[in-house]
Design a protein around this motif. Structure first.
Motif, mmCIF file in Angstrom:
data_model
loop_
_atom_site.group_PDB
_atom_site.id
_atom_site.type_symbol
_atom_site.label_atom_id
_atom_site.label_comp_id
_atom_site.label_asym_id
_atom_site.label_seq_id
_atom_site.Cartn_x
_atom_site.Cartn_y
_atom_site.Cartn_z
ATOM 1 N N PHE A 1 0.833 -1.202 0.000
ATOM 2 C CA PHE A 1 0.000 0.000 0.000
ATOM 3 C C PHE A 1 0.869 1.254 0.000
ATOM 4 C CE2 PHE A 1 -2.518 -3.268 2.158
ATOM 5 C CZ PHE A 1 -3.706 -3.208 1.447
ATOM 6 N N ASP A 2 0.289 2.344 -0.514
ATOM 7 C CA ASP A 2 0.943 3.636 -0.354
ATOM 8 C C ASP A 2 0.495 4.264 0.957
ATOM 9 O OD1 ASP A 2 -1.614 4.666 -0.747
ATOM 10 O OD2 ASP A 2 -1.208 5.441 -2.772
ATOM 11 N N GLY A 3 0.916 5.497 1.208
ATOM 12 C CA GLY A 3 0.589 6.122 2.481
ATOM 13 C C GLY A 3 -0.880 6.417 2.664
ATOM 14 N N LYS A 4 -1.676 6.348 1.592
ATOM 15 C CA LYS A 4 -3.112 6.593 1.698
ATOM 16 C C LYS A 4 -3.927 5.314 1.788
ATOM 17 C CE LYS A 4 -2.823 10.964 -0.853
ATOM 18 N NZ LYS A 4 -3.294 11.731 -2.040
ATOM 19 N N GLY A 5 -3.231 4.177 1.901
ATOM 20 C CA GLY A 5 -3.945 2.910 2.019
ATOM 21 C C GLY A 5 -4.490 2.388 0.707
ATOM 22 N N VAL A 6 -3.857 2.757 -0.396
ATOM 23 C CA VAL A 6 -4.266 2.286 -1.716
ATOM 24 C C VAL A 6 -3.240 1.276 -2.209
ATOM 25 C CG1 VAL A 6 -4.693 2.948 -4.118
ATOM 26 C CG2 VAL A 6 -5.452 4.438 -2.254
ATOM 27 N N ALA A 7 -3.715 0.140 -2.677
ATOM 28 C CA ALA A 7 -2.813 -0.912 -3.146
ATOM 29 C C ALA A 7 -2.017 -0.428 -4.346
ATOM 30 C CB ALA A 7 -3.600 -2.159 -3.504
#
Length: 253
Positions: free
Chosen positions: A94-100
């Motif tokens: 994930f990135d820092g925004k919680g997106v895979a």
């Protein structure tokens, strides 16, 4: 997802180092879970954690919901009913925004499981049925030797042809081709074969076959069915009889 579940996930564990898979023995539930390949194929980078939780369920190694950069799963698959299970570890990044943003497999060969399901090749259409062979009538059964005038026997034979068409008479497309033997000049034989084809066409039209549905052509001595050597004239005429013919294509059945 319920608030209780979110809180439980948020308080569990810390992030794994990307690509560093946890010990499968630590999975909960023990041995991982079975998952539908069709369902797993719905995964794609760009999904958020809530969507992935709904699709894949709780991660199997205590990762939390918020602030973690990897989720780890231990999945089991069966390629066919009753086959031994295949076990794969699946890690989502994930990135820092919680997106895979990506995923990893262990073993790496498990990545092939996300490839689209093979599509069964459509069966090849059956080959088209060959057209029925033309109706072949001996010219000697239709005409006197060296004549293009239908004999009584010839007219009776063509009456049989018309009767065989029945209700299809208005829907057929016929080609009448006349052939001669090689006795005589090529030019003469071509004219004779055309006159005979015309005579047959005209009779069929007179008996009710639409005029626009019948075409006539002469081929002279082309396409012989038999070859005969030198012989007295009468014997040669008898030998070459199969070459003297009228063929009607499109009669069908």
């Amino acid at each position: 997802m319920t608030m209780a579940a979110a809180v439980m996930l948020a308080g569990c564990g810390s992030a794994q180092v990307r690509g560093d898979f946890p010990d499968p023995a630590r999975a909960y539930p023990a041995g991982g879970t079975y998952v539908s390949l069709d369902g797993l194929r719905q995964y794609a980078p760009g999904m958020n954690k809530q969507q992935l939780y709904a699709l894949l369920g709780t991660p199997h190694f205590g990762e939390g919901m918020w602030g973690v950069r990897e989720w780890n799963y231990l999945f089991n698959f069966r390629r066919t009913v009753g086959a031994p299970p295949i076990q794969c570890q699946f890690q989502i990044h994930f990135d820092g925004k919680g997106v895979a943003v990506g995923q990893s497999w262990k073993p790496a060969t498990c990545a092939a499981l996300l490839e689209p399901a093979p599509v069964a090749a459509a069966p090849a259409p059956p080959p088209a049925a060959p057209p029925p062979p033309p109706l072949r009538i001996s010219a000697d059964a239709l005409f006197a030797f060296d004549s293009a005038e239908l004999s009584g026997k010839g007219r009776a034979r063509l009456d049989e042809v018309v009767a065989s068409l029945g209700a299809r008479m208005g829907a057929v497309s016929l080609t009448v081709v006349g052939f001669t033997d090689r006795i005589g000049s090529d030019a003469y034989n071509l004219r004779l074969s055309q006159r005979r084809a015309n005579a047959v066409r005209d009779y069929l039209v007179a008996r009710g076959v639409p005029a626009g549905s019948v075409r006539a052509e002469g081929q002279g001595s082309a396409q012989p069915l038999v070859e005969c050597g030198k012989a007295p004239h009468a014997e040669l005429v008898r030998c070459l009889a199969p070459n003297r013919r009228v063929e009607i294509a499109g009669i069908g059945g």
